[in-house]
Design a protein around this motif. Structure first.
Motif, PDB file in Angstrom:
ATOM      1  N   MET A  92       0.985  -1.283   0.208  1.00 56.68           N
ATOM      2  CA  MET A  92      -0.024  -0.010   0.015  1.00 56.68           C
ATOM      3  C   MET A  92       0.834   1.249  -0.029  1.00 56.68           C
ATOM      4  SD  MET A  92      -3.188  -1.002   2.299  1.00 56.68           S
ATOM      5  CE  MET A  92      -4.441  -1.634   1.448  1.00 56.68           C
ATOM      6  N   GLY A  93       0.625   2.029   0.233  1.00 55.36           N
ATOM      7  CA  GLY A  93       1.319   3.548   0.076  1.00 55.36           C
ATOM      8  C   GLY A  93       1.781   4.261   1.408  1.00 55.36           C
ATOM      9  N   ASN A  94       1.372   5.516   1.391  1.00 55.34           N
ATOM     10  CA  ASN A  94       1.771   6.403   2.384  1.00 55.34           C
ATOM     11  C   ASN A  94       0.777   6.395   3.339  1.00 55.34           C
ATOM     12  OD1 ASN A  94      -0.584   8.075   1.977  1.00 55.34           O
ATOM     13  ND2 ASN A  94       0.568   9.156   0.422  1.00 55.34           N
ATOM     14  N   ASP A  95       0.981   6.862   4.767  1.00 60.65           N
ATOM     15  CA  ASP A  95       0.167   6.626   5.816  1.00 60.65           C
ATOM     16  C   ASP A  95      -1.334   7.311   5.662  1.00 60.65           C
ATOM     17  OD1 ASP A  95       1.915   5.564   7.491  1.00 60.65           O
ATOM     18  OD2 ASP A  95       2.614   7.112   8.503  1.00 60.65           O
ATOM     19  N   ALA A  96      -1.418   8.581   4.817  1.00 63.29           N
ATOM     20  CA  ALA A  96      -2.668   8.872   4.647  1.00 63.29           C
ATOM     21  C   ALA A  96      -3.454   7.865   3.978  1.00 63.29           C
ATOM     22  CB  ALA A  96      -2.716  10.341   4.067  1.00 63.29           C
ATOM     23  N   ALA A  97      -2.996   7.212   2.716  1.00 65.19           N
ATOM     24  CA  ALA A  97      -3.812   6.472   2.103  1.00 65.19           C
ATOM     25  C   ALA A  97      -4.168   5.126   2.742  1.00 65.19           C
ATOM     26  CB  ALA A  97      -3.135   5.892   0.659  1.00 65.19           C
ATOM     27  N   THR A  98      -3.237   4.691   3.808  1.00 67.35           N
ATOM     28  CA  THR A  98      -3.221   3.527   4.470  1.00 67.35           C
ATOM     29  C   THR A  98      -4.281   3.577   5.615  1.00 67.35           C
ATOM     30  OG1 THR A  98      -1.010   2.955   3.997  1.00 67.35           O
ATOM     31  CG2 THR A  98      -1.817   1.929   5.718  1.00 67.35           C
ATOM     32  N   TYR A 137       0.317  -9.710   5.306  1.00 69.55           N
ATOM     33  CA  TYR A 137      -0.110  -8.025   5.573  1.00 69.55           C
ATOM     34  C   TYR A 137       0.014  -7.924   7.008  1.00 69.55           C
ATOM     35  CZ  TYR A 137      -4.834  -8.926   6.981  1.00 69.55           C
ATOM     36  OH  TYR A 137      -6.108  -9.219   7.774  1.00 69.55           O
ATOM     37  N   ARG A 138       0.287  -6.700   7.387  1.00 73.67           N
ATOM     38  CA  ARG A 138       0.176  -6.317   8.597  1.00 73.67           C
ATOM     39  C   ARG A 138      -1.072  -5.512   9.153  1.00 73.67           C
ATOM     40  NH1 ARG A 138       5.364  -2.429   9.769  1.00 73.67           N
ATOM     41  NH2 ARG A 138       3.638  -1.290  10.443  1.00 73.67           N
ATOM     42  N   TYR A 139      -1.381  -5.422  10.407  1.00 70.60           N
ATOM     43  CA  TYR A 139      -2.544  -4.578  10.503  1.00 70.60           C
ATOM     44  C   TYR A 139      -2.373  -3.779  11.941  1.00 70.60           C
ATOM     45  CZ  TYR A 139      -3.683  -8.394  13.871  1.00 70.60           C
ATOM     46  OH  TYR A 139      -3.580  -9.319  14.805  1.00 70.60           O
ATOM     47  N   ARG A 140      -3.079  -2.671  12.020  1.00 74.08           N
ATOM     48  CA  ARG A 140      -3.096  -2.194  13.166  1.00 74.08           C
ATOM     49  C   ARG A 140      -4.395  -1.683  13.585  1.00 74.08           C
ATOM     50  NH1 ARG A 140       1.270   2.684  13.261  1.00 74.08           N
ATOM     51  NH2 ARG A 140       2.591   0.742  13.331  1.00 74.08           N
ATOM     52  N   GLY A 141      -4.758  -1.449  14.841  1.00 76.55           N
ATOM     53  CA  GLY A 141      -6.002  -1.058  15.190  1.00 76.55           C
ATOM     54  C   GLY A 141      -6.362  -0.947  16.648  1.00 76.55           C
ATOM     55  N   LYS A 185      -9.163  -0.513   3.538  1.00 80.00           N
ATOM     56  CA  LYS A 185      -9.945  -1.489   4.194  1.00 80.00           C
ATOM     57  C   LYS A 185      -9.215  -2.954   3.930  1.00 80.00           C
ATOM     58  CE  LYS A 185     -12.912   0.817   5.807  1.00 80.00           C
ATOM     59  NZ  LYS A 185     -13.239   1.181   7.230  1.00 80.00           N
ATOM     60  N   ILE A 186      -9.743  -3.977   4.452  1.00 83.97           N
ATOM     61  CA  ILE A 186      -9.373  -5.272   4.241  1.00 83.97           C
ATOM     62  C   ILE A 186      -9.670  -5.691   2.718  1.00 83.97           C
ATOM     63  CG2 ILE A 186      -9.550  -7.561   5.160  1.00 83.97           C
ATOM     64  CD1 ILE A 186     -10.198  -6.542   7.776  1.00 83.97           C
ATOM     65  N   THR A 187      -8.579  -5.945   2.217  1.00 84.41           N
ATOM     66  CA  THR A 187      -8.552  -6.418   0.709  1.00 84.41           C
ATOM     67  C   THR A 187      -9.181  -7.868   0.399  1.00 84.41           C
ATOM     68  OG1 THR A 187      -6.602  -6.883   0.220  1.00 84.41           O
ATOM     69  CG2 THR A 187      -6.931  -4.440   0.094  1.00 84.41           C
ATOM     70  N   ASP A 188      -9.470  -8.152  -0.658  1.00 82.91           N
ATOM     71  CA  ASP A 188      -9.700  -9.599  -0.956  1.00 82.91           C
ATOM     72  C   ASP A 188      -8.700 -10.631  -0.639  1.00 82.91           C
ATOM     73  OD1 ASP A 188     -12.489  -9.154  -1.531  1.00 82.91           O
ATOM     74  OD2 ASP A 188     -12.141  -9.172  -3.776  1.00 82.91           O
ATOM     75  N   ALA A 189      -7.440 -10.021  -1.075  1.00 82.44           N
ATOM     76  CA  ALA A 189      -6.073 -10.903  -0.901  1.00 82.44           C
ATOM     77  C   ALA A 189      -5.791 -11.025   0.517  1.00 82.44           C
ATOM     78  CB  ALA A 189      -5.036  -9.928  -1.571  1.00 82.44           C
ATOM     79  N   MET A 190      -6.459  -9.964   1.290  1.00 83.18           N
ATOM     80  CA  MET A 190      -5.997 -10.030   2.867  1.00 83.18           C
ATOM     81  C   MET A 190      -6.889 -11.056   3.469  1.00 83.18           C
ATOM     82  SD  MET A 190      -5.487  -6.053   3.965  1.00 83.18           S
ATOM     83  CE  MET A 190      -4.194  -5.094   3.323  1.00 83.18           C
ATOM     84  N   ARG A 191      -8.309 -10.923   2.902  1.00 82.18           N
ATOM     85  CA  ARG A 191      -9.120 -12.097   3.426  1.00 82.18           C
ATOM     86  C   ARG A 191      -8.852 -13.549   3.028  1.00 82.18           C
ATOM     87  NH1 ARG A 191     -14.640 -10.078   4.272  1.00 82.18           N
ATOM     88  NH2 ARG A 191     -14.828  -8.052   3.833  1.00 82.18           N
ATOM     89  N   LYS A 192      -8.140 -13.646   1.819  1.00 87.98           N
ATOM     90  CA  LYS A 192      -7.814 -15.076   1.613  1.00 87.98           C
ATOM     91  C   LYS A 192      -6.664 -15.375   2.329  1.00 87.98           C
ATOM     92  CE  LYS A 192      -6.111 -17.663  -2.355  1.00 87.98           C
ATOM     93  NZ  LYS A 192      -6.462 -18.883  -1.733  1.00 87.98           N
ATOM     94  N   ILE A 193      -5.784 -14.747   2.707  1.00 89.41           N
ATOM     95  CA  ILE A 193      -4.865 -15.188   3.828  1.00 89.41           C
ATOM     96  C   ILE A 193      -5.351 -15.530   4.965  1.00 89.41           C
ATOM     97  CG2 ILE A 193      -2.642 -14.103   5.148  1.00 89.41           C
ATOM     98  CD1 ILE A 193      -1.650 -12.713   2.601  1.00 89.41           C
ATOM     99  N   ASP A 238      -7.484  -0.413  11.386  1.00 90.94           N
ATOM    100  CA  ASP A 238      -7.392   1.206  10.607  1.00 90.94           C
ATOM    101  C   ASP A 238      -5.996   1.406   9.665  1.00 90.94           C
ATOM    102  OD1 ASP A 238      -5.542   1.564  12.474  1.00 90.94           O
ATOM    103  OD2 ASP A 238      -6.511   3.200  13.868  1.00 90.94           O
ATOM    104  N   ARG A 239      -5.269   0.380   9.918  1.00 87.57           N
ATOM    105  CA  ARG A 239      -4.112   0.477   9.045  1.00 87.57           C
ATOM    106  C   ARG A 239      -3.503  -0.822   8.385  1.00 87.57           C
ATOM    107  NH1 ARG A 239       0.069   4.918  10.923  1.00 87.57           N
ATOM    108  NH2 ARG A 239      -1.435   6.700  11.018  1.00 87.57           N
ATOM    109  N   PRO A 240      -4.258  -1.475   7.690  1.00 90.89           N
ATOM    110  CA  PRO A 240      -3.878  -2.784   6.935  1.00 90.89           C
ATOM    111  C   PRO A 240      -2.719  -2.320   6.219  1.00 90.89           C
ATOM    112  CG  PRO A 240      -5.832  -2.072   5.976  1.00 90.89           C
ATOM    113  CD  PRO A 240      -5.648  -1.232   7.048  1.00 90.89           C
ATOM    114  N   ARG A 241      -1.669  -3.016   6.201  1.00 88.01           N
ATOM    115  CA  ARG A 241      -0.390  -2.811   5.030  1.00 88.01           C
ATOM    116  C   ARG A 241      -0.044  -4.044   4.437  1.00 88.01           C
ATOM    117  NH1 ARG A 241       3.088   1.195   8.887  1.00 88.01           N
ATOM    118  NH2 ARG A 241       1.727   2.780   8.639  1.00 88.01           N
ATOM    119  N   CYS A 242       0.287  -4.345   3.225  1.00 89.30           N
ATOM    120  CA  CYS A 242       0.728  -5.293   2.386  1.00 89.30           C
ATOM    121  C   CYS A 242       2.175  -5.421   2.641  1.00 89.30           C
ATOM    122  CB  CYS A 242       0.320  -5.397   0.827  1.00 89.30           C
ATOM    123  SG  CYS A 242      -1.374  -5.385   0.720  1.00 89.30           S
TER     124      CYS A 242
END
Length: 132
Positions: free
Chosen positions: A1-7, A86-90, A11-19, A128-132
């Motif tokens: 994903m990109g910078n902090d504002a975009a991240t 992916y990482r997540y924070r929340g 939301k949780i993507t289909d690829a993240m759901r699959k993992i 609030d911060r999923p990251r690939c």
């Protein structure tokens, strides 16, 4: 994903759901009373919706104590075969058997058979911060 504002709005993507679906083992780090991180593997993760994941709390109960004091968590999931993840924070909150929402969340864990019957608390992480 990109910078902090975009991240921050991601939301949780289909690829993240699959993992999460294919490799239910994830890790969650909570902060202990001593201010130090505590990283634990949790094997009962499910995706609740596009912005939340959850895990069932089975012993040990230290995660509940930590989250009650400080709800900030971070963790990750990894597909060991592709080495992608992916990482997540929340913020985490727990929902007990007698709390509103438990009856709606509990069926998400039916795939665990008899283990699902032992679930008395479910931790929901509002990501609030999923990251690939």
């Amino acid at each position: 994903m990109g910078n902090d504002a975009a991240t921050a709005t991601a939301k949780i993507t289909d690829a993240m759901r699959k993992i999460v679906k294919d490799h239910r083992l994830g890790y969650v780090a909570s902060v202990g009373a001593d201010g130090l991180p505590n990283l634990l593997p949790k094997g009962t993760f499910v995706v609740v919706d596009g912005g939340s994941i959850a895990f069932a709390e089975l012993p040990p109960p230290n995660t509940m104590k930590n989250i009650r004091t400080n709800p900030a968590v971070e963790g990750n999931f990894v597909d060991p075969f592709s080495r992608k993840g992916y990482r997540y924070r929340g913020k985490a909150r727990f929902v007990g058997k007698t709390d509103d929402g438990f009856a709606g969340l509990r069926p998400l864990f039916d795939g665990w058979g008899d283990l699902a019957e032992r679930i008395s608390r479910i931790f929901v992480i509002d990501v609030d911060r999923p990251r690939c």
